[in-house]
Design an enzyme around this catalytic site. Sequence first.
Site, PDB file in Angstrom:
ATOM      1  N   SER A 130       0.802  -1.216   0.000  1.00  0.00           N
ATOM      2  CA  SER A 130       0.000   0.000   0.000  1.00  0.00           C
ATOM      3  C   SER A 130       0.833   1.262   0.000  1.00  0.00           C
ATOM      4  CB  SER A 130      -0.945  -0.036   1.190  1.00  0.00           C
ATOM      5  OG  SER A 130      -1.652  -1.242   1.180  1.00  0.00           O
ATOM      6  N   LYS A 156      -0.841  -4.200  -3.438  1.00  0.00           N
ATOM      7  CA  LYS A 156      -2.169  -3.667  -3.141  1.00  0.00           C
ATOM      8  C   LYS A 156      -2.233  -2.239  -3.654  1.00  0.00           C
ATOM      9  CE  LYS A 156      -5.755  -2.743   0.112  1.00  0.00           C
ATOM     10  NZ  LYS A 156      -5.836  -1.289  -0.048  1.00  0.00           N
TER      11      LYS A 156
END
Length: 527
Positions: free
Chosen positions: A416, A441
Amino acid sequence: MEPLCPHFDLNPTNLSPIYTKFSNPTSLPSVSRRYSSSKHGMISKRWSVSIPYAAHKGVKTRSKTQPNGCNLIRLDQNLITSIGRGFIGLAAAAAAVISVTCDSPALAESLTVAFPVSRAREVNTVQRTLVEAWGLIRETFIDPTYNHQDWDSKLQQTMVEMFPLRSADAAYNKISGMLSTLGDPFTRLISPKEYQSFRIGSDGNLQGVGLFINVEPSTGHLVVMSCIEGSPAARAGIHEGDELIEINGERLDGVNSETAAQKLRGRAGTTVTVKLHNGKDWGSDSSLREVKLPRELIKLSPISSAIIPHRTPDGHLSKTGYVKLSAFSQTAATDMENAINEMEGQGVQSYILDLRNNPGGLVKAGLDVAQIWLDGDETLVNTIDREGNMLPINMVNGHAITHDPLVVLVNEGSASASEILAGALHDNGRAILVGHKTFGKGKIQSVTELHDGSALFITVAKYLSPALHDIDQVGITPDVQCTTDMLNSPKESLLKDKSSVSVLEADSCIMVAEHELDVQESEGTAS
């Protein structure tokens, strides 16, 4: 999806693995005075709901009580105009009725939803939460098809399923079931207790004993991952690998890490008693001990740093600054800036930024950290909204603290915001990436606190790196691979805590990073 990072005693950060924190959702919060975006206000709608027990006088609404306590609400242009000014209550016999307000022109349309209103007060309260969640998703979820289903009908269906229930827990399970149909594990509802833990982790403060704990997958046992330096747990001699057996006399068999963390947390000044096994001496009765720990207010810094002495190929001794960033909390950029400034004052000539096993955090924190290393108006990340519009987020007149050579360490646990930062530094030519392919992600969540203290995470956008590399389910492949072996080659230390530097220098990935720094210096590639 389980969070990637371990829980700790007062606050699991629950960064799973990226989110942006919206107070209402407004525009992407990573767009601040230091950033620019080609389109502001990507998320600009606001839903709110009210469940009164009597109608407001003087408000004319189009509602009709149906058989079995089912209420029919028709939202059209005139009604939307009215409810934009405040809450409207709808009454039906002895049951409460939900009304919806929305300030978005997107709902200037006719909408009819029929649902039964529960007479169980706690279920009725969850119905209000359901409408809040439904409305926010309707306006902001990245997939406008809602996973190819009729989202308005989904509200009605879930209300019908809630109607016979008698407990709030069962009603919340219905909301979770509704959210699961979206096919996105990151769009989810968390309880008020979980949200408080999330907020504390993001703020960087906690009241507890300073333990990071997690369930060991192979055994199911609760194991200490680490202790916060100077915390009550660290002072008591609790170490990584120790197994938690009891908390305040209560066995922890089958207890998950979040539940155990809740038991360890508490008001500063109180105490908690833990029983644990020494992880290094499992076979001995003496390995079992009981410790009484005071709870304290603990400042969580996501940054740890050290100076590693490094001998270059031409024989002279240089200093490499090592910075480990464990999460992107609100204090991450400030703490890193302070660490870099301190090391600059000590004559550091190159840097290693360690993002391994960093599961993410606040997007804005990641972009603020990038600015510490970058100059100019570079693109930091590209976001793609639910309409498919790409929105580059750029720095505005950035001024890096240092231009010394930089290597970034990543691995499969880097996710992320870690991937956003690594991509920004790599694609803008600022850093070499060393390690293993990252988690992958590439979605961004908004976080909205609901009326009952719970919080709704909604996937609102996906992102690409500055060079337009897709990260979601792909990850970032580093420039140079390294093994995870720990070598036994301690060198001279420039720090008081020599053992910590020795451990770093026994890390083969750091040795590879040092080699890459030598290459950068010899080739003159540093910016």
